[in-house]
Motif scaffolding. Structure first.
Motif, PDB file in Angstrom:
ATOM      1  N   LYS A 256       0.777  -1.177  -0.113  1.00  0.00           N
ATOM      2  CA  LYS A 256      -0.100  -0.160   0.024  1.00  0.00           C
ATOM      3  C   LYS A 256       0.793   1.260   0.171  1.00  0.00           C
ATOM      4  N   LEU A 257       1.934   1.255   0.989  1.00  0.00           N
ATOM      5  CA  LEU A 257       2.719   2.168   1.060  1.00  0.00           C
ATOM      6  C   LEU A 257       3.582   2.587  -0.344  1.00  0.00           C
ATOM      7  N   CYS A 261       3.164   5.984  -2.719  1.00  0.00           N
ATOM      8  CA  CYS A 261       4.525   6.836  -2.957  1.00  0.00           C
ATOM      9  C   CYS A 261       4.615   6.947  -4.733  1.00  0.00           C
TER      10      CYS A 261
END
Ligand SMILES: C[S@@+](CC[C@H](N)C(=O)[O-])C[C@H]1O[C@@H](n2cnc3c(N)ncnc32)[C@H](O)[C@@H]1O
Length: 287
Positions: A256-257, A261
């Protein structure tokens, strides 16, 4: 075509009373109004004191056309004896327009050759908009006043700025970008000529079609990718990187991160890219 060969110029020259028009207007008149010749239309002209244009339009459209003149000067009533309908009032008064349309009903064409101030031109268009039959037009003449100091230039509220704002309204019909700002409901087209602006009017239903519709064609197995950024190597690399890292997106937190990003970085690069493009495009904005 030379303006002298136009139907409107012939009608202009044949008029028994005085009228002054730009030479450039005749080709525009023919292009915009030829389709109404010989039809039972209602044509309204603002500014008819000298009578010359009333006779010109009767000659141009034919005897079956209902020709209505709007004039602030009461002397224009004299033209009623020649079969024209004349209404005395000011084009900058919305109440005058309201009463007029209540009396005459919807019309096919409104042509503004009146006082030419921004206020007069804008109120004329605003008042006429809901009173034009589908397929009709509003035509405003002598719009060069938007660039004349004595009329208020420079102004953010000139007639040309107003017309450009209506162009925005046409594009805001597209659902993708529709905002709370009201879109133009009945204007299908705005045409800009030298000192003339023409608005084509259609029904609200016929213009509420701003959504994609697929045909029945088959899809190629490998769809062509969008090449919008093909000439922007950094953006292309970035987008390819996001695709390459798609695998990691399956991991709950890290995935998800990484996705957030990736999307953020790409967005920032697109904004930066647009800023650079805008800077480079400045030279094409000449006026
Ligand atoms: C350029 S002349 C019209 C010429 C005419 N169309 C022709 O070609 O024979 C402008 C006319 O607009 C009229 N006028 C000016 N201000 C007006 C207003 N606020 N409402 C209605 N008519 C106005 C003037 O009295 C004048 O007769």
């Amino acid at each position: 075509m030379t303006y002298k060969n136009t139907k409107s110029f012939q009608a202009f020259i044949n008029s028994p009373f005085r009228s002054i028009k730009h030479k450039s207007y005749f080709n525009v008149y023919d292009a915009l109004l030829e389709e109404y010749i010989g039809k039972e239309i209602t044509f309204v002209e603002v500014g008819v004191l000298d009578g010359g244009s009333l006779f010109m339009w009767r000659d141009f459209f034919g005897e079956q056309a209902r020709i209505i003149g709007i004039e602030i000067n009461k002397s224009a009533e004299a033209w009623q004896d020649h079969g024209f309908e004349i209404y005395i009032g000011s084009q900058s008064d919305p109440n005058f327009w309201k009463g007029l349309f209540e009396e005459i009903g919807k019309v096919d064409i409104v042509l503004d050759d009146g006082g030419h101030t921004y206020q007069q031109q804008i109120i004329t268009v605003e008042s006429a908009l809901g009173n034009i039959k589908p397929g009709g037009k509003i035509i405003v003449e002598d719009t060069y006043t938007s660039y004349q100091k004595e009329y208020g230039y420079p102004s953010n509220h000139s007639f040309i700025k107003y017309a450009a704002n209506l162009v925005d309204g046409i594009n805001l019909r597209t659902p993708k970008i529709r905002t709370s700002k009201d879109s133009n409901k009945v204007i299908s087209n705005i045409s800009f000529y030298e000192s003339i602006v023409s608005f084509s009017i259609e029904s609200e239903e016929s213009l509420d079609l701003a959504e994609g519709i697929p045909n029945n064609g088959s899809i190629l197995e490998k769809q062509a990718e969008s090449l919008r950024y093909a000439d922007k190597p950094i953006l292309t690399k970035l987008e390819n990187l996001i695709i390459a890292f798609k695998f990691f997106q399956n991991f709950p937190v890290l995935g998800k991160l990484l996705k957030i990003c990736g999307v953020l970085v790409t967005k920032c690069f697109k904004i930066l890219n647009n800023r650079i493009d805008n800077f480079k495009l400045r030279k094409y904005f000449k006026y």
